[in-house]
Design a protein around this motif. Structure first.
Motif, PDB file in Angstrom:
ATOM      1  N   VAL A  27       8.130  -1.065   0.198  1.00  0.00           N
ATOM      2  CA  VAL A  27       8.533  -2.199   1.025  1.00  0.00           C
ATOM      3  C   VAL A  27       9.484  -1.632   2.075  1.00  0.00           C
ATOM      4  O   VAL A  27      10.525  -1.073   1.741  1.00  0.00           O
ATOM      5  N   THR A  29      11.402  -2.555   5.522  1.00  0.00           N
ATOM      6  CA  THR A  29      11.824  -3.514   6.544  1.00  0.00           C
ATOM      7  C   THR A  29      11.979  -2.855   7.906  1.00  0.00           C
ATOM      8  O   THR A  29      12.099  -3.546   8.919  1.00  0.00           O
ATOM      9  N   LEU A 122       6.314  -9.644   5.264  1.00  0.00           N
ATOM     10  CA  LEU A 122       7.447 -10.139   4.489  1.00  0.00           C
ATOM     11  C   LEU A 122       8.080 -11.390   5.095  1.00  0.00           C
ATOM     12  O   LEU A 122       8.591 -12.246   4.365  1.00  0.00           O
TER      13      LEU A 122
END
Length: 140
Positions: A27, A29, A122
């Motif tokens: 994950v 960002t 996300l």
């Protein structure tokens, strides 16, 4: 904010359209979009052909796939280089729920994870807790 699910820095995702199940994903960002590790990427008309690379899942490693080409887009890679990458539109299973997602195809040989989950996926759905991992597998 209460309706957003908490995800860790590393999760498991499945790409249903190509039967790629329980793939390790980072994950990230800092990444705008999702990316999948593959090689021998060839665009022919409105189709993209590619070879899946995932040594952890031997049944996927080296498997040749074909999918409709969603589009070719410019992507700035982690080293700052601009690349033209083909992308596919797929259905993914993440935390037991199905989502439509755009995934760019690229060789991530120097990276630890075969899949990268970026901000666009996300956004408005998940919050990232970098102190956690594999929250999608809790309770299974």
């Amino acid at each position: 904010m209460n309706d957003k699910k908490i995800v860790g820095r590393r999760e498991i995702i499945s790409i249903l359209d190509i039967s790629l199940i329980d793939l390790d994903a980072k994950v990230d960002t800092g990444a705008d979009s999702n990316a999948l590790h593959c090689d021998n990427i060839v665009i022919e008309g409105d189709m993209v052909h590619f070879c899946l690379l995932d040594e952890v899942h031997e049944s996927y490693h080296g498997k040749r796939m074909s999918m409709p080409l969603y589009k070719v887009k410019k992507v700035k890679s982690s080293n700052g280089e601009i690349q033209l990458r083909p992308s596919i539109k797929v259905t993914v299973d993440f935390f037991g729920k199905k989502y439509k997602s755009i995934i760019s195809l690229t060789n991530r040989a120097d990276m630890k994870f075969p899949m990268l989950i970026g901000r666009r996926f996300l956004k408005d759905r998940f919050l990232v807790d970098v102190s956690k991992e594999n929250l999608s597998q809790k309770g299974k």
